[in-house]
Scaffold this motif. Structure first.
Motif, PDB file in Angstrom:
ATOM      1  N   SER A 112      -2.253  -4.048   2.803  1.00 53.48           N
ATOM      2  CA  SER A 112      -1.403  -3.463   1.767  1.00 53.48           C
ATOM      3  C   SER A 112      -0.136  -4.292   1.670  1.00 53.48           C
ATOM      4  O   SER A 112       0.468  -4.634   2.694  1.00 53.48           O
ATOM      5  N   THR A 155      -4.349  -3.279  -1.064  1.00 53.45           N
ATOM      6  CA  THR A 155      -3.553  -2.682  -2.142  1.00 53.45           C
ATOM      7  C   THR A 155      -2.309  -3.516  -2.374  1.00 53.45           C
ATOM      8  O   THR A 155      -1.688  -4.006  -1.424  1.00 53.45           O
ATOM      9  N   SER A 189       0.159  -3.670   6.672  1.00 56.13           N
ATOM     10  CA  SER A 189       1.021  -3.382   5.529  1.00 56.13           C
ATOM     11  C   SER A 189       2.193  -4.341   5.588  1.00 56.13           C
ATOM     12  O   SER A 189       2.956  -4.332   6.553  1.00 56.13           O
ATOM     13  N   SER A 223      -4.130   4.100  -6.745  1.00 52.22           N
ATOM     14  CA  SER A 223      -3.774   4.850  -5.549  1.00 52.22           C
ATOM     15  C   SER A 223      -2.292   5.212  -5.630  1.00 52.22           C
ATOM     16  O   SER A 223      -1.553   4.687  -6.468  1.00 52.22           O
ATOM     17  N   PHE A 249       1.454   6.594  -3.353  1.00 58.11           N
ATOM     18  CA  PHE A 249       2.209   6.373  -2.120  1.00 58.11           C
ATOM     19  C   PHE A 249       3.327   7.427  -2.072  1.00 58.11           C
ATOM     20  O   PHE A 249       4.206   7.439  -2.933  1.00 58.11           O
ATOM     21  N   GLN A 303       1.413  -2.777  -4.148  1.00 59.34           N
ATOM     22  CA  GLN A 303       2.144  -1.615  -4.663  1.00 59.34           C
ATOM     23  C   GLN A 303       2.259  -1.702  -6.189  1.00 59.34           C
ATOM     24  O   GLN A 303       1.874  -0.774  -6.894  1.00 59.34           O
ATOM     25  N   PHE A 335      -4.084   8.665  -1.667  1.00 51.67           N
ATOM     26  CA  PHE A 335      -2.705   8.237  -1.410  1.00 51.67           C
ATOM     27  C   PHE A 335      -2.483   7.789   0.033  1.00 51.67           C
ATOM     28  O   PHE A 335      -3.161   8.219   0.960  1.00 51.67           O
ATOM     29  N   HIS A 336      -1.508   6.898   0.148  1.00 54.96           N
ATOM     30  CA  HIS A 336      -0.971   6.455   1.434  1.00 54.96           C
ATOM     31  C   HIS A 336       0.330   7.218   1.659  1.00 54.96           C
ATOM     32  O   HIS A 336       1.028   7.569   0.708  1.00 54.96           O
ATOM     33  N   SER A 389       4.263   4.922  -6.616  1.00 58.51           N
ATOM     34  CA  SER A 389       5.058   5.311  -5.452  1.00 58.51           C
ATOM     35  C   SER A 389       6.093   6.380  -5.749  1.00 58.51           C
ATOM     36  O   SER A 389       6.966   6.196  -6.597  1.00 58.51           O
ATOM     37  N   ASN A 434      -7.305  -2.290  -4.583  1.00 59.13           N
ATOM     38  CA  ASN A 434      -6.547  -1.225  -5.246  1.00 59.13           C
ATOM     39  C   ASN A 434      -5.379  -1.873  -5.986  1.00 59.13           C
ATOM     40  O   ASN A 434      -4.481  -2.450  -5.367  1.00 59.13           O
ATOM     41  N   THR A 445       3.630  -4.381   0.041  1.00 60.91           N
ATOM     42  CA  THR A 445       4.682  -3.630  -0.645  1.00 60.91           C
ATOM     43  C   THR A 445       5.487  -4.606  -1.492  1.00 60.91           C
ATOM     44  O   THR A 445       6.513  -5.142  -1.063  1.00 60.91           O
ATOM     45  N   SER A 505      -0.234   1.005  -6.290  1.00 61.66           N
ATOM     46  CA  SER A 505       0.075   2.146  -5.442  1.00 61.66           C
ATOM     47  C   SER A 505       1.310   2.797  -6.056  1.00 61.66           C
ATOM     48  O   SER A 505       2.439   2.346  -5.849  1.00 61.66           O
TER      49      SER A 505
END
Length: 526
Positions: free
Chosen positions: A131, A162, A81, A252, A254, A164, A295-296, A208, A203, A133, A206
């Protein structure tokens, strides 16, 4: 006397059958892996294999972050991540005046494909899930990742991970936006379309609630405003001509995991149930994968303290347990020293070991949804769901998430809750161990990880060399094609990728789009 939950809902001293009068387990629970997914999105959950243990990391230069990623993989991390520094998140190059003093501080500095190449050097991108961010410039970082994969000989259909890409929450809670909401949503729809055609296993967003929680949102606010944003993204994609079942399975979410374990478990279960109903009934999705809220989770950084930082090890373990009991698909555990500085190698390893103890030394993964049928948790799940739905209706009454953002509704609601929390902490009504109770007269010394201030100078030198060595006319031509696409209806990711291939920088690309779409100025209207 009932105690109040984080969402202001009553938590009774004792629960029993009377608290679930008329409650139908077939309708409210269903089976694991089946609608409405209250008990989890997969039939077996962790009984076959544990959640993905994804550690969030990135600092300084791409080379330093690459070394940390290799260490995490060696210690058992099953997904990376990536944290990016603020200039990258805001679409500025490391040598931009606004970037001064922030380069490499809260994440890795990525200015071009050359930095991305170094970041993933020696890491086979067809064997790791990544992932990122990143929000306003999410399209750029995804394309840079794809370009590096192509250099490794990895086809795009082998890439998993993924971005975000949740810019709406930036206007609500975090502030790393670039463009106004309208163009940002158009860019999101372009990403959905591009990945559907080019990177099918990726994905694409995300959505959030984590950052809303960090800004002070209650659990009910967290899921209400997050799911309202999700609805806005789905509407945007449908309006752009996409079939809901073509993109919804790649959405997805978060969320945060706080120390208030029972309400957090209830929150995760309520969020799954609401989303399943929205996708099936409101959007007419036919594919069951479109109904699943996957979800993460990240443990709550906002609850970590600089005082007695080792106590954070206990907090993180409780938070992580709540995420697992709530049915997360992947988990990042914060390091105990993150309230002081970026985590050291030792503290990051301890954070990962926390997950491994939960996965391999407890019996929690042995059964699906251990709290199912609990009077307390089922009642809390219903209560959180009702509170979240009430907030979602208020957002809809204002015209949806984008319109509510323009009026400042979500931001104002979260700020009111944050003020309440601060008052309770200051008065001592809310106990924070080591801060307002159980304090030490003298704190133990702790040496945090420090980022080398020379990083900014080195990144500036790399940028100067890149600009001197690239084909200037090719870059200008590619950026002109990008601006033309942004002015019309063409998917901007295709010309954007070509510009990045020609070694246009993050600042070059975001600057070109700013010329067409403008920059966002927040409203204080609500």
């Amino acid at each position: 006397m009932a105690r109040e939950s984080e969402s202001g809902l009553p938590i009774e001293p004792v629960y029993g059958p009377a608290d679930l009068t008329g409650w139908d387990p077939a309708a409210r629970l269903g089976e694991p892996g089946a609608y409405p997914y209250t008990r989890g999105v997969y039939p077996t959950m962790y009984t076959g294999r544990p959640w993905t243990m994804r550690q969030y990391a990135g600092f300084g230069t791409a080379a330093e972050s690459n070394a940390r990623y290799r260490q995490l993989i060696a210690h058992g991390t099953t997904g990376l991540s990536v944290a990016f520094d603020l200039p990258t998140q805001m679409g500025h190059d490391s040598d931009a005046p606004l970037a001064h003093g922030e380069v490499g501080k809260v994440g890795v500095a990525i200015d071009s494909v050359e930095d991305m190449r170094v970041l993933f050097d020696g890491i086979p991108l067809d064997q790791v899930s990544t992932s990122m961010t990143i929000n306003a410039p999410a399209a750029l970082l995804l394309l840079l990742y794809q370009l590096v994969a192509e250099e490794q000989g990895v086809p795009a259909d082998r890439l998993t991970g993924t971005i975000q890409n949740d810019v709406l929450k930036e206007y609500i809670a975090r502030g790393t936006y670039i463009f106004p909401p309208g163009p940002s949503l158009r860019l999101t729809a372009d990403i959905f379309k591009y990945c559907s055609a080019e990177i099918p296993k990726w994905n694409t967003i995300s959505i959030s609630g984590y950052h809303m929680a960090e800004a002070g949102a209650s659990p009910a606010q967290e899921i209400a405003f997050t799911l309202a944003d999700g609805i806005e993204y789905v509407r945007t994609a449908v309006a752009a001509g996409m079939d809901v079942d073509d993109f919804a399975p790649r959405l997805s979410f978060f969320f945060v995991a706080r120390t208030t374990l029972l309400e957090e478990v209830a929150k995760f279960r309520a969020a799954r149930r609401i989303w399943a109903r929205v996708m099936k009934e409101d959007f007419g999705a036919r594919d069951p994968k479109s109904w699943m809220l996957r979800f993460h989770t990240q443990t709550a950084g906002v609850q970590l303290t600089a005082q007695q930082p080792q106590v954070n090890l206990v907090r993180v373990a409780v938070q992580a347990l709540g995420a697992v009991l709530g049915g997360t698909q992947s988990l990042h555990t914060n390091s105990f020293d993150e309230a002081i500085a970026l985590p050291t190698e030792k503290s990051a390893r301890l954070a990962l070991r926390t997950q491994q103890v939960l996965a391999y030394e407890t019996d929690v993964p042995a059964t699906v949804d251990p709290f199912a049928g609990s009077y307390a948790v089922e009642r809390l799940t219903d209560d959180v769901e009702a509170a979240a739905l009430d907030l979602m209706r208020k957002v809809e009454d204002l015209g949806g998430a984008e319109a509510a953002i323009e009026r400042g509704f979500q931001k104002a609601e979260i700020e009111r809750n944050a003020y309440r929390i601060a008052q309770e902490t200051d008065s001592g009504e809310r106990v924070v161990v080591g801060v307002n109770r159980f304090r030490l007269d003298e704190e133990e010394p702790y040496e945090p990880l420090r980022v080398d201030p020379a990083i900014e100078a080195r990144q500036t030198e790399r940028l100067a060399a890149l600009r001197a060595g690239r084909d200037r006319s090719a870059v200008e031509s590619a950026l002109a094609a990008l601006k033309k696409a942004a002015q019309g209806e063409e998917n901007v990711l295709y010309p954007m990728k070509e510009a990045l291939r020609e070694r246009a920088t993050v600042g070059d690309v975001c600057g070109a789009l700013r010329e067409v779409w403008g920059s966002y100025v927040p409203s204080e209207a609500f």
